[in-house]
Motif scaffolding. Structure first.
Motif, PDB file in Angstrom:
ATOM      1  N   LEU A  35       1.675  -9.813 -14.703  1.00 33.39           N
ATOM      2  CA  LEU A  35       0.402  -9.353 -15.269  1.00 33.39           C
ATOM      3  C   LEU A  35      -0.523  -8.812 -14.182  1.00 33.39           C
ATOM      4  O   LEU A  35      -1.311  -7.889 -14.415  1.00 33.39           O
ATOM      5  CB  LEU A  35      -0.289 -10.493 -16.011  1.00 33.39           C
ATOM      6  CG  LEU A  35       0.388 -10.974 -17.304  1.00 33.39           C
ATOM      7  CD1 LEU A  35      -0.255 -12.266 -17.780  1.00 33.39           C
ATOM      8  CD2 LEU A  35       0.307  -9.913 -18.396  1.00 33.39           C
ATOM      9  N   ASP A  88      -3.749 -10.623 -32.534  1.00 33.51           N
ATOM     10  CA  ASP A  88      -2.445 -11.198 -32.203  1.00 33.51           C
ATOM     11  C   ASP A  88      -2.580 -12.266 -31.130  1.00 33.51           C
ATOM     12  O   ASP A  88      -2.004 -13.350 -31.230  1.00 33.51           O
ATOM     13  CB  ASP A  88      -1.491 -10.103 -31.719  1.00 33.51           C
ATOM     14  CG  ASP A  88      -1.003  -9.215 -32.848  1.00 33.51           C
ATOM     15  OD1 ASP A  88      -1.071  -9.644 -34.023  1.00 33.51           O
ATOM     16  OD2 ASP A  88      -0.561  -8.090 -32.559  1.00 33.51           O
ATOM     17  N   PHE A  89      -3.352 -11.955 -30.070  1.00 32.83           N
ATOM     18  CA  PHE A  89      -3.514 -12.875 -28.951  1.00 32.83           C
ATOM     19  C   PHE A  89      -4.793 -13.685 -29.106  1.00 32.83           C
ATOM     20  O   PHE A  89      -5.538 -13.509 -30.067  1.00 32.83           O
ATOM     21  CB  PHE A  89      -3.494 -12.089 -27.643  1.00 32.83           C
ATOM     22  CG  PHE A  89      -2.225 -11.322 -27.429  1.00 32.83           C
ATOM     23  CD1 PHE A  89      -1.013 -11.983 -27.269  1.00 32.83           C
ATOM     24  CD2 PHE A  89      -2.221  -9.932 -27.405  1.00 32.83           C
ATOM     25  CE1 PHE A  89       0.177 -11.278 -27.081  1.00 32.83           C
ATOM     26  CE2 PHE A  89      -1.042  -9.217 -27.220  1.00 32.83           C
ATOM     27  CZ  PHE A  89       0.153  -9.892 -27.066  1.00 32.83           C
ATOM     28  N   ALA A 132      -5.977  -9.561 -25.659  1.00 32.22           N
ATOM     29  CA  ALA A 132      -4.858  -9.163 -24.812  1.00 32.22           C
ATOM     30  C   ALA A 132      -4.109 -10.406 -24.327  1.00 32.22           C
ATOM     31  O   ALA A 132      -4.657 -11.509 -24.306  1.00 32.22           O
ATOM     32  CB  ALA A 132      -5.350  -8.352 -23.611  1.00 32.22           C
ATOM     33  N   PHE A 133      -2.883 -10.212 -23.940  1.00 31.75           N
ATOM     34  CA  PHE A 133      -2.050 -11.266 -23.362  1.00 31.75           C
ATOM     35  C   PHE A 133      -2.721 -11.755 -22.079  1.00 31.75           C
ATOM     36  O   PHE A 133      -2.997 -10.965 -21.178  1.00 31.75           O
ATOM     37  CB  PHE A 133      -0.681 -10.674 -23.063  1.00 31.75           C
ATOM     38  CG  PHE A 133       0.390 -11.664 -22.691  1.00 31.75           C
ATOM     39  CD1 PHE A 133       1.411 -11.952 -23.580  1.00 31.75           C
ATOM     40  CD2 PHE A 133       0.405 -12.277 -21.448  1.00 31.75           C
ATOM     41  CE1 PHE A 133       2.432 -12.837 -23.229  1.00 31.75           C
ATOM     42  CE2 PHE A 133       1.409 -13.160 -21.093  1.00 31.75           C
ATOM     43  CZ  PHE A 133       2.432 -13.444 -21.991  1.00 31.75           C
ATOM     44  N   GLU A 185      -1.454 -17.214 -22.978  1.00 30.89           N
ATOM     45  CA  GLU A 185      -0.163 -16.647 -23.365  1.00 30.89           C
ATOM     46  C   GLU A 185       0.887 -16.852 -22.272  1.00 30.89           C
ATOM     47  O   GLU A 185       2.054 -17.135 -22.556  1.00 30.89           O
ATOM     48  CB  GLU A 185      -0.324 -15.159 -23.681  1.00 30.89           C
ATOM     49  CG  GLU A 185      -1.003 -14.861 -25.005  1.00 30.89           C
ATOM     50  CD  GLU A 185      -2.521 -15.044 -24.988  1.00 30.89           C
ATOM     51  OE1 GLU A 185      -3.129 -15.095 -26.066  1.00 30.89           O
ATOM     52  OE2 GLU A 185      -3.094 -15.127 -23.876  1.00 30.89           O
ATOM     53  N   THR A 236       4.217 -18.752 -23.632  1.00 31.98           N
ATOM     54  CA  THR A 236       5.360 -17.889 -23.935  1.00 31.98           C
ATOM     55  C   THR A 236       6.687 -18.459 -23.446  1.00 31.98           C
ATOM     56  O   THR A 236       7.684 -18.425 -24.185  1.00 31.98           O
ATOM     57  CB  THR A 236       5.128 -16.479 -23.368  1.00 31.98           C
ATOM     58  OG1 THR A 236       3.939 -15.941 -23.929  1.00 31.98           O
ATOM     59  CG2 THR A 236       6.295 -15.565 -23.713  1.00 31.98           C
ATOM     60  N   TRP A 261       1.071 -15.127 -33.305  1.00 33.20           N
ATOM     61  CA  TRP A 261       0.835 -15.242 -31.859  1.00 33.20           C
ATOM     62  C   TRP A 261       2.153 -15.362 -31.104  1.00 33.20           C
ATOM     63  O   TRP A 261       2.385 -14.669 -30.109  1.00 33.20           O
ATOM     64  CB  TRP A 261      -0.044 -16.461 -31.587  1.00 33.20           C
ATOM     65  CG  TRP A 261      -0.499 -16.601 -30.166  1.00 33.20           C
ATOM     66  CD1 TRP A 261      -1.035 -15.632 -29.371  1.00 33.20           C
ATOM     67  CD2 TRP A 261      -0.473 -17.800 -29.371  1.00 33.20           C
ATOM     68  NE1 TRP A 261      -1.355 -16.152 -28.133  1.00 33.20           N
ATOM     69  CE2 TRP A 261      -1.027 -17.472 -28.110  1.00 33.20           C
ATOM     70  CE3 TRP A 261      -0.067 -19.105 -29.618  1.00 33.20           C
ATOM     71  CZ2 TRP A 261      -1.150 -18.414 -27.090  1.00 33.20           C
ATOM     72  CZ3 TRP A 261      -0.197 -20.043 -28.608  1.00 33.20           C
ATOM     73  CH2 TRP A 261      -0.734 -19.700 -27.355  1.00 33.20           C
ATOM     74  N   ALA A 265       4.007 -12.025 -30.941  1.00 35.38           N
ATOM     75  CA  ALA A 265       3.386 -11.092 -29.995  1.00 35.38           C
ATOM     76  C   ALA A 265       3.677 -11.509 -28.557  1.00 35.38           C
ATOM     77  O   ALA A 265       3.925 -10.661 -27.684  1.00 35.38           O
ATOM     78  CB  ALA A 265       1.881 -11.016 -30.249  1.00 35.38           C
ATOM     79  N   CYS A 266       3.652 -12.810 -28.301  1.00 32.33           N
ATOM     80  CA  CYS A 266       3.946 -13.306 -26.947  1.00 32.33           C
ATOM     81  C   CYS A 266       5.385 -12.993 -26.540  1.00 32.33           C
ATOM     82  O   CYS A 266       5.642 -12.521 -25.429  1.00 32.33           O
ATOM     83  CB  CYS A 266       3.711 -14.810 -26.885  1.00 32.33           C
ATOM     84  SG  CYS A 266       1.984 -15.320 -26.925  1.00 32.33           S
ATOM     85  N   HIS A 273       6.011  -9.354 -25.396  1.00 33.47           N
ATOM     86  CA  HIS A 273       5.222  -8.736 -24.334  1.00 33.47           C
ATOM     87  C   HIS A 273       6.100  -8.371 -23.135  1.00 33.47           C
ATOM     88  O   HIS A 273       6.937  -9.169 -22.684  1.00 33.47           O
ATOM     89  CB  HIS A 273       4.105  -9.681 -23.880  1.00 33.47           C
ATOM     90  CG  HIS A 273       3.036  -8.989 -23.107  1.00 33.47           C
ATOM     91  ND1 HIS A 273       3.133  -8.772 -21.752  1.00 33.47           N
ATOM     92  CD2 HIS A 273       1.865  -8.437 -23.504  1.00 33.47           C
ATOM     93  CE1 HIS A 273       2.057  -8.129 -21.342  1.00 33.47           C
ATOM     94  NE2 HIS A 273       1.267  -7.906 -22.388  1.00 33.47           N
ATOM     95  N   GLN A 293       9.640 -10.956 -19.896  1.00 33.05           N
ATOM     96  CA  GLN A 293      11.046 -10.730 -20.225  1.00 33.05           C
ATOM     97  C   GLN A 293      11.991 -11.205 -19.111  1.00 33.05           C
ATOM     98  O   GLN A 293      13.049 -10.638 -18.900  1.00 33.05           O
ATOM     99  CB  GLN A 293      11.264  -9.248 -20.526  1.00 33.05           C
ATOM    100  CG  GLN A 293      10.384  -8.701 -21.637  1.00 33.05           C
ATOM    101  CD  GLN A 293      10.492  -9.512 -22.927  1.00 33.05           C
ATOM    102  OE1 GLN A 293      11.590  -9.778 -23.412  1.00 33.05           O
ATOM    103  NE2 GLN A 293       9.349  -9.905 -23.488  1.00 33.05           N
TER     104      GLN A 293
END
Length: 264
Positions: A24, A149-150, A154-155, A159, A163, A192, A195-196, A199, A203
């Protein structure tokens, strides 16, 4: 300039949250990650630096000071690594963020107790505890972010904390057939979670990796412990998890052998 060193396990959720934070911030190489093989005795030098504790991640600063506990390390990296600060700058919003993060411990405990349970008779009370933990998270999200969503548009920090846990709970879907029920107690937390999971900063692992490496957890053996009749843990690095067959989803029956799991 020397970087901080983070001793970690690649598939560990508490380590992954550090990787997410650095992604991030656009600084994935701000620390040096050193992999620890939890299927082998811990390095005496590392144990000396951690004062005998084995929980990971552990971070060593260039001057030799050591930080433990993933949430502590997460906050330190957020404050010291260049890039956008992920904690909310507004004091009230940060307090809300921390209220939500405080729900992480009960969720983790409930999920891991369920996956490690070996008694069919205890499954329902353990499932109820997990659903209760999800419902409490849903309540916080509904109170402070009913439409998005978050948590805050935003994430962010919350999150990054949750996640990796949502990803590890793929083992609940596979080994326990777990799904969040439809309904007002879970609809917000489901949105939520979805969406997490999607992101791009989160990944670092995959469903296949989690399910294959956590097979022994589903049989009640965590942290690299060996099950009766087995010579190798599902957490070994070789053979690589991609080369192994998918483990049996039935956790309450006979356990698979090392050979059936592709570990030899």
């Amino acid at each position: 300039m020397h970087k901080p060193i983070v001793h970690h396990i690649p598939v560990c959720p508490f380590c992954q949250r550090l990787e997410i934070l650095l992604a991030l911030k656009g600084q994935p190489n701000a620390v040096e990650f050193r992999v620890v093989d939890i299927t082998r005795p811990r390095d005496p030098g590392l144990l000396a630096r951690t004062r005998g504790t084995t929980a990971l991640p552990v971070m060593e600063l260039p001057d030799g000071r050591v930080l433990k506990e993933s949430l502590v390390i997460l906050d330190y990296l957020d404050e010291t690594v260049p890039g956008p600060v992920q904690r909310r700058p507004d004091p009230f919003e940060h307090a809300v963020e921390q209220m939500l993060i405080a729900k992480e411990g009960p969720l983790v405990t409930a999920g891991y107790r369920l996956v490690m349970n070996q008694d069919r008779g205890q499954r329902q009370p353990l499932l109820d505890a997990l659903l209760g933990a999800f419902a409490q998270i849903d309540d916080v999200l509904l109170a402070h972010s009913p439409e998005g969503d978050f948590l805050f548009g935003a994430f962010g920090l919350a999150e990054a904390v949750f996640t990796p846990i949502f990803m590890r709970f793929w083992f609940l879907e596979y080994y326990e057939g777990f799904e969040l029920p439809a309904g007002p107690n879970y609809d917000r937390v489901r949105r939520w979670r979805q969406a997490c999971l999607a992101h791009p900063a989160a990944q670092q692992t995959s469903r296949e990796q989690v399910i294959k490496m956590y097979y022994d957890y589903a049989l009640g053996a965590g942290n690299g412990a060996l099950l009766p009749g087995r010579q190798r843990s599902s957490f070994v690095f070789e053979p690589h998890w991609r080369t192994r067959p998918w483990p049996p989803a039935e956790k309450y029956g006979p356990s698979a052998s090392d050979a059936a799991l592709g570990l030899v």
